[in-house]
Design a protein around this motif. Structure first.
Motif, short mmCIF file in Angstrom:
data_model
loop_
_atom_site.label_atom_id
_atom_site.label_comp_id
_atom_site.label_asym_id
_atom_site.label_seq_id
_atom_site.Cartn_x
_atom_site.Cartn_y
_atom_site.Cartn_z
N ALA A 200 -65.50 64.97 48.93
CA ALA A 200 -64.06 65.23 48.87
C ALA A 200 -63.77 66.73 48.81
CB ALA A 200 -63.45 64.53 47.66
N TRP A 201 -64.60 67.47 48.06
CA TRP A 201 -64.36 68.90 47.89
C TRP A 201 -64.62 69.66 49.19
CZ3 TRP A 201 -61.65 71.42 44.47
CH2 TRP A 201 -61.79 72.80 44.35
N ILE A 202 -65.70 69.33 49.90
CA ILE A 202 -65.98 70.03 51.14
C ILE A 202 -64.99 69.63 52.23
CG2 ILE A 202 -67.65 68.40 52.15
CD1 ILE A 202 -69.30 70.87 53.02
N LYS A 203 -64.51 68.39 52.19
CA LYS A 203 -63.48 67.97 53.15
C LYS A 203 -62.21 68.79 52.94
CE LYS A 203 -61.37 65.33 56.17
NZ LYS A 203 -61.64 65.46 57.62
N ARG A 204 -61.82 69.01 51.69
CA ARG A 204 -60.61 69.77 51.40
C ARG A 204 -60.73 71.22 51.88
NH1 ARG A 204 -58.37 70.37 45.29
NH2 ARG A 204 -57.50 68.28 45.71
N HIS A 205 -61.88 71.84 51.67
CA HIS A 205 -62.00 73.28 51.90
C HIS A 205 -62.60 73.65 53.26
CE1 HIS A 205 -60.71 74.67 47.94
NE2 HIS A 205 -61.25 73.55 47.49
#
Length: 372
Positions: A200-205
Motif C-alpha cells: 500500500a505504501w509503495i503504491k501511494r508513493h
C-alpha cells in the motif's frame, strides 16, 4: 453426492486470491488416499486495476455496497472461471472432482461472529461445469473459532517432518505461521502484517503494486521511533489463537501512527521500517511461541522479497531459513494447493480445521458445496 473409492486419486483445482489483492493463484493437483497432493499444473491471473480498486474500496463501508459487492462477486467468478480454463488447457472439466475456492475476503470479523468472502461460487460452477467448494471459514466461526488461518491443517499434512521441528510462514498480505513440532499439537495464527502495508505504501508513493526484492525498503533507513510506535499495536500482544486482516493493519492506521510522531520521515525510511515491522513481528512470534524451532520455511509473495528474507534470517540466527521450494513445493502455490486439499476434505466429509489453531470447539467439516 457419491464419494470415490478410497484407493482412487482425484484431481482438484485450488483457487486462492488473498489480502494482497494482486490476482488469482490457480493449481491443478492430484490427491490420493494419503491426502498428499501432487502438483500438476499452475496458472496465475492478475486482477485488472479497476477490480483491485473496487475490492479495496469495498473493505470500508460505502453507499450501495451490497449491490457493488454482488457485481464484484460476479466479476470475480468470471475471472476464476477464466483462470480455471487456462489452467486446464484442454483437460476435460469432467475429470476434475471439484474446485476449492477461497474467494476474496471483504470482511473478517470473528469477534462479531462472521466473515465474508465473495466470488459467487454458484456462477463459478455454472461457468466451469465443475463442482465448487467455497465459504470455508464460516463453519469454523460458527463453532466459536477464528475461521483462520486454515492452511495449517494442510501444512501438517504435506510439510510436517517426524524428526525436525519446522515452522511454515506464509507471508501474503497478512503473515501467518504454522508450528509443526516433532511432539505436541500443531498450532498456527496470524502474526501481523505481511506485504499489505508495504504494498500500500509503495503504491501511494511510487505507483508500483509491490516493492520488488524489497529494493525500495533497502534504500531507506529504519526509523526506531516509528518501529516502536508500530510495535505497540494491541494485536501483537494477543495470545493465539488469533487472526488479522485489513481491519487491523491498513493505511489509515499507519497515517495516524505517523502523525503521532510529529516529525517528517521520508517515504523510503517508512518503507524500510514497515519491512522491519513485518520481519520482527513474525520473528518475535516464532521466538516466543515456537520454542525449539529448527527450520523456518517461507511461502507466499514475501518469499520473493530478498530484503525481508534477509532480515528474518538475521532475527532468527539459530534457525535454518529457506522457502518451501526446499521442501518440493514452490512458495507461490502453497495456499492454492491448500484449498484444493480443503475441497477434498469437504467432499470426503473429513474435518478441515484444527481447533488448536482456530480456537473452534472441535473438528468441523468446512465449506459449502455447489454441485456442477
Amino acid at each position: 453426492m457419491s464419494t470415490p473409492p478410497p484407493h482412487e486419486a482425484d484431481v482438484y483445482v485450488g483457487l486462492m486470491s488473498g489480502t494482497s489483492l494482486d490476482g488469482i493463484d490457480a493449481v491443478l493437483a492430484e490427491i490420493g488416499p494419503t491426502g498428499h497432493p501432487r502438483l500438476l499444473h499452475t496458472h496465475y491471473l492478475t486482477y485488472p486495476d479497476s477490480l483491485r480498486a473496487q475490492l479495496l474500496a469495498l473493505h470500508t463501508p460505502q453507499p450501495d455496497e451490497i449491490h457493488l459487492a454482488a457485481l464484484a462477486a460476479n466479476e470475480l467468478a468470471c475471472l476464476y472461471a477464466k483462470a480455471v480454463r487456462a489452467l486446464l488447457d484442454g483437460i476435460a472439466p469432467a475429470s476434475v472432482r471439484a474446485i476449492g475456492c477461497h474467494g476474496q475476503t471483504l470482511r473478517h470479523r470473528p469477534a462479531d461472529g462472521y466473515t465474508l468472502q465473495i466470488g459467487n461460487a454458484a456462477l463459478l460452477a455454472e461457468l466451469t461445469g465443475i463442482t465448487v467448494v467455497a465459504d470455508f471459514r464460516s463453519r469454523d466461526i460458527a463453532a466459536g473459532g477464528q475461521g483462520a488461518p486454515l492452511v495449517p491443517a494442510f501444512h501438517a499434512q504435506a510439510l510436517q517432518h517426524p524428526g525436525v521441528h519446522r515452522v511454515i510462514a506464509n507471508i501474503g498480505g497478512i503473515a501467518n505461521v504454522t508450528d509443526l513440532p516433532v511432539d505436541g499439537p500443531v498450532r498456527g495464527w496470524d502474526t501481523g502484517p505481511g506485504n499489505m502495508l508495504l504494498d500500500a505504501w509503495i503504491k501511494r508513493h511510487n505507483g508500483a503494486h509491490y516493492d520488488r526484492d524489497g529494493a525500495w525498503a533497502a534504500s531507506g533507513t529504519l526509523h526506531p521511533g516509528l518501529l516502536a510506535a508500530l510495535m505497540k499495536h494491541a494485536y501483537l500482544r494477543l495470545p493465539p489463537p488469533k487472526s488479522a486482516g485489513r481491519e487491523q493493519f491498513n493505511l489509515d492506521w499507519l497515517d495516524v501512527t505517523l502523525s503521532s510522531l510529529n516529525e517528517a520521515i521520508t517515504p523510503a525510511d517508512v518503507q524500510a521500517t514497515l519491512l522491519e515491522f513485518t520481519a520482527i513481528s513474525l520473528a518475535d512470534a516464532v521466538i516466543r511461541e515456537c520454542k525449539g524451532t529448527q527450520a523456518l520455511y517461507v511461502c507466499g509473495g514475501g518469499a520473493h522479497n530478498a530484503a525481508l528474507m534477509q532480515r528474518i534470517r538475521v532475527l532468527l540466527p539459530n534457525v535454518q531459513v529457506a522457502t518451501t521450494a526446499a521442501l518440493g513445493i514452490d512458495p507461490d502455490w502453497v495456499e492454492a494447493l491448500a484449498f484444493a486439499w480443503l475441497a477434498r476434505q469437504t467432499l470426503h466429509r473429513t474435518p478441515g480445521n484444527l481447533p488448536a489453531v482456530t480456537g473452534a470447539r472441535g473438528d468441523r467439516i468446512l465449506g459449502a458445496i455447489y454441485p456442477a
